[in-house]
Design a protein around this motif. Structure first.
Motif, short mmCIF file in Angstrom:
data_model
loop_
_atom_site.label_atom_id
_atom_site.label_comp_id
_atom_site.label_asym_id
_atom_site.label_seq_id
_atom_site.Cartn_x
_atom_site.Cartn_y
_atom_site.Cartn_z
N ASP A 100 22.32 21.71 10.41
CA ASP A 100 23.43 21.72 9.46
C ASP A 100 23.01 22.53 8.22
O ASP A 100 21.82 22.60 7.88
N ILE A 101 23.97 23.13 7.53
CA ILE A 101 23.66 23.88 6.32
C ILE A 101 23.57 22.97 5.10
O ILE A 101 22.61 23.02 4.33
N ASN A 102 24.57 22.11 4.92
CA ASN A 102 24.63 21.26 3.72
C ASN A 102 23.84 19.97 3.95
O ASN A 102 24.37 18.99 4.46
N LEU A 103 22.59 20.00 3.54
CA LEU A 103 21.71 18.84 3.71
C LEU A 103 21.17 18.41 2.35
O LEU A 103 21.01 19.24 1.45
N PRO A 104 20.88 17.12 2.18
CA PRO A 104 20.27 16.67 0.92
C PRO A 104 18.83 17.14 0.79
O PRO A 104 18.11 17.21 1.77
N ILE B 224 17.71 28.38 17.26
CA ILE B 224 18.33 27.64 16.16
C ILE B 224 19.84 27.87 16.22
O ILE B 224 20.29 29.02 16.22
N ILE B 225 20.61 26.80 16.29
CA ILE B 225 22.06 26.88 16.19
C ILE B 225 22.46 26.24 14.87
O ILE B 225 22.20 25.06 14.63
N MET B 226 23.10 27.01 13.99
CA MET B 226 23.55 26.50 12.69
C MET B 226 24.88 25.78 12.86
O MET B 226 25.76 26.23 13.59
N MET B 227 25.02 24.66 12.12
CA MET B 227 26.28 23.89 12.13
C MET B 227 26.77 23.75 10.69
O MET B 227 26.00 23.39 9.81
N THR B 228 28.06 24.02 10.46
CA THR B 228 28.58 23.88 9.11
C THR B 228 30.08 23.71 9.11
O THR B 228 30.78 24.13 10.04
#
Length: 220
Positions: A52-56, A75-79
């Motif tokens: 995921d892109i938006n991570l803490p 790597i597969i990006m998820m957003t």
């Protein structure tokens, strides 16, 4: 059994993906926090990362960059973002694929299987350049060069279709799939990455203005 590391802070989504992939005979591991993701990655050495892109604490861009500096694993990006900039930026950092939320699990599975698929029959050598899809290794004058799965998939397709003009649309369909919704600039980014890996053989990939690309064997 292939191991997949899921780095996603939305717990409901992460567990849904985990359950779905386990039913498909994948071994799955979930991390919710960016700071802990890299530690888990190094300890686990997975076959593929869903990121995921938006991570803490540490975002997906940072994690993707560090992983790619040390590994060529997929790597597969998820957003939730649906932006061509985000997609291209992820590819520039070395991501192999990109999916937007809400995620269709069947499509995600198809992409995972496509990336992890290895065709043991693919073996190529010409004038000092060798390629083995089984190990995702490129050799340039007997020096091994590691490729990411997407780079290897693109090189394999070029080699199997050498001397043919391949449009960007054709390459998108073959490398990313017919369900891919991104722009054709993703092809140019991947070709740029592959050319860099090919070194002195980079000019075997010809750019044909207004038409696409062609792989041509050329003696040096």
């Amino acid at each position: 059994m292939k191991k997949i590391l899921i780095i996603e802070d939305e717990k409901e989504l992460a567990y849904s993906i985990e359950l779905f992939l386990r039913k498909e005979n994948f071994e799955t591991f979930v991390i919710f926090d960016g700071d802990k993701a890299l530690e888990k990655f190094y300890n686990l050495t997975p076959d593929l990362v869903l990121l995921d892109i938006n991570l803490p604490n540490k975002n997906g861009w940072e994690i993707c960059k560090e992983i790619r500096e040390n590994s060529t694993l997929p790597i597969i990006m998820m957003t939730a973002r649906d932006s061509e900039f985000d997609e291209l930026y992820g590819l520039e950092l070395g991501a192999d694929d990109y999916v937007t939320k809400p995620i269709n699990l069947k499509i995600l599975l198809a992409r995972i299987k496509r990336i992890l698929k290895i065709d043991g029959k693919s073996n190529y050598y010409f004038e000092g350049m060798g390629f083995d899809i089984r190990t995702l290794e490129l050799s340039i004058d007997d020096e091994k060069i590691e490729l990411s799965p997407k780079e290897a998939q693109l090189l394999e397709y070029f080699i199997k279709n050498k001397n043919f003009i391949l449009s960007r649309e054709k390459l998108i369909n073959e490398i990313w799939g017919f369900d891919y919704e991104g722009g054709d600039r993703a092809v140019d980014t991947l070709v740029k990455r592959l050319r860099k890996k090919l070194g002195k053989y980079s000019d075997r990939i010809k750019t044909l203005r207004g038409m696409g690309y062609s792989y041509e064997e050329k003696k040096i």
